[in-house]
Design an enzyme around this catalytic site. Structure first.
Site: not given
Ligand code: AP5
Ligand code: MG
Length: 216
Positions: A13, A88, A127, A160, A171
């Site tokens: 994402k 979410r 990552r 992270r 997660r």
């Molecule tokens: P990346 O692009 O970083 O993936 P992502 O989908 O953004 O993954 P996140 O871990 O950020 O998602 P998340 O939803 O768990 O975390 P968030 O920060 O939102 O890609 C991942 C890796 O893969 C990278 O190394 C990239 O280079 C590689 N990659 C990507 N695409 C690729 C491809 N096509 N081919 C090869 N490699 C690839 O949230 C974190 C935490 O915050 C949550 O767990 C929760 O505790 C809290 N939080 C956030 N939002 C909420 C909410 N709405 N409600 C409650 N708690 C929340």
């Molecule tokens: Mg992300």
């Protein structure tokens, strides 16, 4: 334009968001990044949120809805936005509908990036994120030119806290039980599109742009 990016942790994402916001000139609303930035600034909100985040648990709906509401209503131009990782839970999806109603707006596209668990685990382990600008890398799939250093700003890359295996497992479980049901919530509105996230960065991006174009 209002685009929502959905998908399990590690689906890509954030990586896709970094290009989409330039393509469509969108404000990037990533609740995960907002919490991490708040934590780095030493704010109470971020410190409180990190207690949940580091173990892979969700921050409460009330806190999360409130930071999004503030961002949408108090922080300048949010006519065109990309929501990344919010909503979410079904409660958050309902709260977002309420906010969009108030803005006389609605979602243009709900983009669901689909990725298998095996691929997710591989992506999380490798990552690395820039401490200063938030740019995301992968040790194998998108390595920086110099190990540990951001190509864009020269900042230090870090892993992270929630990318350790126990947190990742939690997660994924939470995604299945709390976040996946949102897909049903949006079904029937004609805005939901599934994208195969197990392709190159470029191919995933191309598919998203095509889908958004068809829905706009
Ligand atoms: P990346 O692009 O970083 O993936 P992502 O989908 O953004 O993954 P996140 O871990 O950020 O998602 P998340 O939803 O768990 O975390 P968030 O920060 O939102 O890609 C991942 C890796 O893969 C990278 O190394 C990239 O280079 C590689 N990659 C990507 N695409 C690729 C491809 N096509 N081919 C090869 N490699 C690839 O949230 C974190 C935490 O915050 C949550 O767990 C929760 O505790 C809290 N939080 C956030 N939002 C909420 C909410 N709405 N409600 C409650 N708690 C929340
Ligand atoms: Mg992300």
């Amino acid at each position: 334009m209002k685009i929502l990016l959905m998908g399990p942790p590690g689906a890509g994402k954030g990586s896709q968001a970094q290009r989409l916001i330039d393509e469509y000139d969108l404000a990037h609303i990533s609740t995960g990044e907002m919490f991490r930035e708040s934590y780095q600034r030493g704010e109470t909100l971020g410190i409180e949120a990190m207690r949940y985040i580091k173990n892979g648990n969700l921050v409460s709906d009330d806190i999360t809805n409130e930071i999004v509401r503030k961002r949408l209503f108090e922080d300048g131009d949010t006519k065109n936005v990309l929501l990344d990782g919010y909503p979410r839970t079904v409660k958050q999806a309902q709260a977002l509908d309420h906010m969009l109603d108030k803005m006389n707006s609605k979602l243009t596209a709900v983009v669901n990036i689909v990725v298998d668990e095996e691929v997710i685990l591989e992506r999380m382990v490798g990552r690395r994120v820039c401490k200063d600008c938030g740019q995301t890398y992968h040790t194998t799939f998108k390595p920086p030119k110099v190990e540990g250093v951001c190509d864009i700003c020269g900042g230090e890359l870090y892993q992270r806290q929630d990318d350790k295996p126990e947190s990742v497992r939690n997660r994924l479980n939470i995604y299945e039980s709390k976040t996946k049901p949102i897909i049903d919530y949006y079904k029937g509105r004609g805005v939901l599109v599934n994208i195969n996230g197990m392709q190159s960065f470029e191919a995933v991006y191309r598919d998203i742009v095509k889908a958004v174009g068809e829905l706009s």
